[in-house]
Design a protein around this motif. Structure first.
Motif, short mmCIF file in Angstrom:
data_model
loop_
_atom_site.label_atom_id
_atom_site.label_comp_id
_atom_site.label_asym_id
_atom_site.label_seq_id
_atom_site.Cartn_x
_atom_site.Cartn_y
_atom_site.Cartn_z
N SER A 23 -83.61 -20.05 -10.01
CA SER A 23 -84.38 -21.19 -9.55
C SER A 23 -83.70 -21.76 -8.31
N VAL A 24 -84.48 -21.97 -7.24
CA VAL A 24 -83.90 -22.61 -6.05
C VAL A 24 -84.64 -23.92 -5.80
N SER A 25 -83.87 -25.01 -5.70
CA SER A 25 -84.53 -26.30 -5.53
C SER A 25 -84.82 -26.58 -4.05
N ASP A 26 -84.05 -25.95 -3.19
CA ASP A 26 -84.26 -26.11 -1.76
C ASP A 26 -84.65 -24.74 -1.18
N PRO A 27 -85.80 -24.65 -0.46
CA PRO A 27 -86.24 -23.35 0.08
C PRO A 27 -85.16 -22.68 0.93
N ARG A 28 -84.27 -23.50 1.49
CA ARG A 28 -83.22 -22.91 2.34
C ARG A 28 -82.23 -22.08 1.53
N ASP A 29 -82.25 -22.29 0.19
CA ASP A 29 -81.35 -21.50 -0.66
C ASP A 29 -81.94 -20.15 -1.06
N LEU A 30 -83.23 -19.96 -0.74
CA LEU A 30 -83.89 -18.72 -1.17
C LEU A 30 -83.21 -17.45 -0.64
N PRO A 31 -82.86 -17.40 0.66
CA PRO A 31 -82.23 -16.16 1.16
C PRO A 31 -80.98 -15.76 0.38
N ALA A 32 -80.14 -16.74 0.07
CA ALA A 32 -78.89 -16.40 -0.64
C ALA A 32 -79.21 -15.80 -2.01
N THR A 33 -80.16 -16.44 -2.73
CA THR A 33 -80.53 -15.94 -4.06
C THR A 33 -81.15 -14.55 -3.95
N LEU A 34 -82.07 -14.39 -2.98
CA LEU A 34 -82.71 -13.08 -2.80
C LEU A 34 -81.69 -12.00 -2.49
N GLY A 35 -80.76 -12.32 -1.61
CA GLY A 35 -79.74 -11.35 -1.24
C GLY A 35 -78.95 -10.89 -2.45
N ARG A 36 -78.63 -11.85 -3.32
CA ARG A 36 -77.86 -11.54 -4.52
C ARG A 36 -78.68 -10.69 -5.49
N VAL A 37 -79.96 -11.04 -5.65
CA VAL A 37 -80.81 -10.36 -6.63
C VAL A 37 -81.15 -8.93 -6.18
N VAL A 38 -81.47 -8.79 -4.91
CA VAL A 38 -81.85 -7.46 -4.41
C VAL A 38 -80.60 -6.58 -4.25
N ALA A 39 -79.50 -7.19 -3.81
CA ALA A 39 -78.23 -6.50 -3.64
C ALA A 39 -78.41 -5.19 -2.89
N SER A 40 -78.08 -4.07 -3.53
CA SER A 40 -78.12 -2.80 -2.81
C SER A 40 -79.37 -1.98 -3.15
N ASP A 41 -80.37 -2.64 -3.78
CA ASP A 41 -81.60 -1.91 -4.14
C ASP A 41 -82.48 -1.73 -2.89
N LEU A 42 -82.22 -0.72 -2.13
CA LEU A 42 -82.98 -0.47 -0.91
C LEU A 42 -83.64 0.90 -1.00
N PRO A 43 -84.74 1.16 -0.32
CA PRO A 43 -85.43 0.24 0.57
C PRO A 43 -86.30 -0.80 -0.17
N VAL A 44 -86.62 -1.85 0.58
CA VAL A 44 -87.40 -2.97 0.05
C VAL A 44 -88.85 -2.84 0.52
N TYR A 45 -89.79 -3.15 -0.38
CA TYR A 45 -91.17 -3.35 0.04
C TYR A 45 -91.46 -4.84 -0.09
N CYS A 46 -91.96 -5.45 0.99
CA CYS A 46 -92.32 -6.86 0.94
C CYS A 46 -93.60 -7.03 1.75
N PRO A 47 -94.67 -7.55 1.12
CA PRO A 47 -95.94 -7.66 1.85
C PRO A 47 -95.82 -8.52 3.10
N GLY A 48 -94.91 -9.52 3.11
CA GLY A 48 -94.72 -10.35 4.31
C GLY A 48 -95.95 -11.14 4.71
N VAL A 49 -96.72 -11.58 3.75
CA VAL A 49 -97.96 -12.30 4.04
C VAL A 49 -97.76 -13.81 3.92
N THR A 50 -97.25 -14.27 2.80
CA THR A 50 -97.08 -15.72 2.62
C THR A 50 -95.83 -16.19 3.37
#
Lengths: 165, 455
Positions: A23-50
């Motif tokens: 849970s991130v209370s500030d949108p600015r914290d999203l990148p850090a959480t995402l980076g941690r969750v995705v970690a080395s699971d590459l490649p990434v698919y992201c629709p990039g729409v919203t």
């Protein structure tokens, strides 16, 4: 139910269903959480729409346009249900619901104001003219077809992470 | 492969099942696991009885107005872009599906779990037409490889243990032997992923059909149901007409009951609500969706005294608690549907003449009624079928003779006393005639009848 209670109940039930919960209370914290969750699971698919997806996509230089070739899908989903710890993916707006199915890891971002209290609330909201596909996802893909022993990751993702933002 | 019905040999089937120690061990373990998980899943549900009442009332309304709901579904689904086919019986359903597939040149078919497709014996028909049909539910994949039929409507390979599955995969897939369920699951994932991506068509069943919106609802765990219905360009769904629900707002009651009753889960991993094929602007869904609505005798059942069986939502809870099912497993019942709901459906769908031994495969203990989430009166239905069995003269002739004689004697005190005396005198003959049947194992009548011993 207050917003905080609803989010707490949703995260608790999602965790019971074996989803990773964040849970991130500030949108600015999203990148850090995402980076941690995705970690080395590459490649990434992201629709990039919203807006959230655009922010997410910028984080990952190694992306693919074909979700079938991705290791992880990062996407914002339609909503969630607190009662069951469920995330809700819909096909409306040209979204590929199966993008959250084929890769081994599914990272779903859900806005906290999109959490419904109950299944009744969700279906009351979509029952008028439903899109082609509504998929309720509760935890990772699983089976108990061999000796009723739980095994994770049959045909769908073996990991589901949910980030409430 | 095709599976002949063997319900008439129920007794012989049970003897074989009882001698199968691997089966007995698997069933014992399953029974224990199911019982605990189901109880745990329902424990936090505060108003379970009210929830069952509501689900039961919805199902009763559907049955009371079935033709109307089916028509409404057909109209809504057609509006959503699906093509609807009505199949009167199993052979019509097979023909329709084979035609849809062959007209589009579909050769490689991936299948989601569907008991209705088992009921109409779809696979053997499609294979005979030269198609490759791959079952993708892990349990179905295992038994298809073994050439068996499902022994449980939710967990098709429940009769097999991990060592049997490990040997099967090693033999047939050429992988190193393992008996770890997680490793076996990964092997199946890899083998089947290629099938999904190269399939020409997906064939699935459906748990519910929603009349108002024309939607199909699939309740699944593995993700194969989602693959089958969204990855190939063509999706054919087969379902029986009684699976209607009036509206999407009726669905939550069933989503709260079905997974808990079936596998002891609060919710399955996936619930898909599919409304028509892919439309302009969509990136999800099959390009073409065909829905085959199967009757196969259900309209007739609806008009008869056993209609309540059509309330059934196929959760399998009745078999999990049935002392007969738990002892002999599902194959002994000799057709598609085992356990208490299977006794009723098999008898009604295939005819008393092909299935009458099944109606005795119940102790009428009522455990099935106690767990049924939609309150199907299973023991009443089984009792009703027993009466029909006697009426239609399918009961054992000796048993019938004995019962008729007892009926006459019980209605007349003089005959009753005479009967007691005769029974006493001729008991050795009765016993000899009875042989291995119940009559041969009954205790001899008392020398002095009970009522003459009363002061």
């Amino acid at each position: 139910m207050s917003g905080a209670d609803r989010e707490r109940l949703f995260l608790k039930n999602a965790a019971i269903a074996a989803a990773g919960t964040h849970s991130v209370s500030d949108p600015r914290d999203l990148p850090a959480t995402l980076g941690r969750v995705v970690a080395s699971d590459l490649p990434v698919y992201c629709p990039g729409v919203t807006e959230l997806e655009k922010a997410a996509a910028a984080l990952f230089p190694v992306r693919v346009d074909d979700y079938a070739a991705a290791t992880v899908t990062v996407e914002e989903v339609f909503g969630a249900v607190a009662e069951t710890g469920t995330i809700v993916c819909v096909s409306a707006g040209g979204r590929a619901v199966q993008a959250g199915l084929l890769p081994a890891h599914h990272v779903a971002i859900v806005r906290r104001e999109r959490i419904f209290d109950t299944l009744d609330d969700l279906f009351a909201a979509v029952s008028g003219s439903p899109p082609t596909n509504i998929t309720l996802v509760t935890g990772p893909s699983r089976t108990a077809d061999i000796e009723l022993t739980l095994a994770i990751g049959v045909h769908g993702p073996e990991r589901l992470d949910i980030i409430v933002a | 492969m095709s599976h002949e019905q063997t319900s008439l040999a129920f007794r012989e089937n049970t003897v074989r099942a009882l001698e199968d120690t691997a089966l007995r061990a698997a069933m014992k373990q399953a029974a224990d696991t199911f019982g605990t998980k189901r109880a745990d899943a329902f424990a936090p549900v505060a108003d379970l009885e009210a929830l069952r009442d509501r689900a039961s009332a919805i199902r009763e309304d559907v049955l009371a107005n079935l033709p109307m709901y089916v028509d409404r579904f057909v109209a809504s689904a057609t509006r959503a872009g699906a093509t609807i086919h009505r199949a009167k019986d199993a052979s019509a359903a097979r023909e329709i599906i084979a035609k849809i597939l062959s007209e589009r040149g579909a050769k490689r078919i991936v299948k989601g779990k569907s008991m209705v497709s088992e009921e109409v014996d779809l696979n053997s028909h499609l294979e005979a037409a030269g198609m490759e049909v791959v079952e993708t539910d892990l349990g179905e994949y295992i038994i298809q490889m073994e050439g068996e039929s499902p022994s449980h409507i939710i967990v098709p390979a429940i009769h097999k243990n991990r060592r049997q599955v490990g040997r099967l995969f090693a033999d047939r897939l050429g992988v190193p032997y393992t008996e770890d369920p997680q490793a076996l699951t990964k092997i199946a994932r890899k083998a089947l992923r290629e099938k999904f991506l190269s399939a020409d068509a997906g064939v699935s069943g459906a748990n519910f059909a929603v009349a108002d919106t024309g939607s199909l609802v699939l309740v699944t765990n593995e993700g194969n149901g989602r693959m089958v219905t969204s990855v190939p360009p063509l999706h054919v769904a087969i379902l029986s007409i009684e699976k209607m629900l009036p509206s999407l707002t009726d669905l939550p009651a069933f989503l709260r009951l079905l997974p808990r009753s079936a596998t002891g889960q609060t919710m399955t991993s996936y619930v898909s609500v599919i409304t028509g094929p892919r439309k302009a602007g969509d990136a999800t869904g099959a390009k073409e969706l065909h829905i085959v609505l199967l009757d196969n005798g259900r309209t007739e059942i609806l008009a008869g005294e056993s209609r309540d069986i059509l309330k059934c939502i196929r959760c399998g809870a009745c078999m999990n608690v049935c002392p007969v099912y738990r002892t002999v497993g599902g194959h002994a019942y000799g057709w598609t549907y085992p356990g208490p709901m299977g006794i009723v459906l098999t008898t009604l769908l295939t005819g008393m003449e092909k299935s009458h031994p099944l109606v005795d495969a119940s102790t009428l203990c009522g455990a099935c009624v106690e767990v049924c989430p939609v309150r199907v009166p299973l023991t009443d239905l089984i009792l009703g079928l027993r009466q029909r069995k006697v009426r239609d003269r399918f009961s054992n002739p000796r048993e019938r003779l004995g019962m008729e004689a007892f009926g006459k004697a019980a209605a007349s005190p003089g005959l009753f006393v005479l009967g007691q005396r005769l029974a006493g005198a001729f008991w050795p003959v009765v016993r000899a005639l009875g042989g291995k049947d119940v009559a041969g194992r009954m205790p001899a009548p008392a020398k002095t009848p009970f009522r003459r011993r009363l002061p």
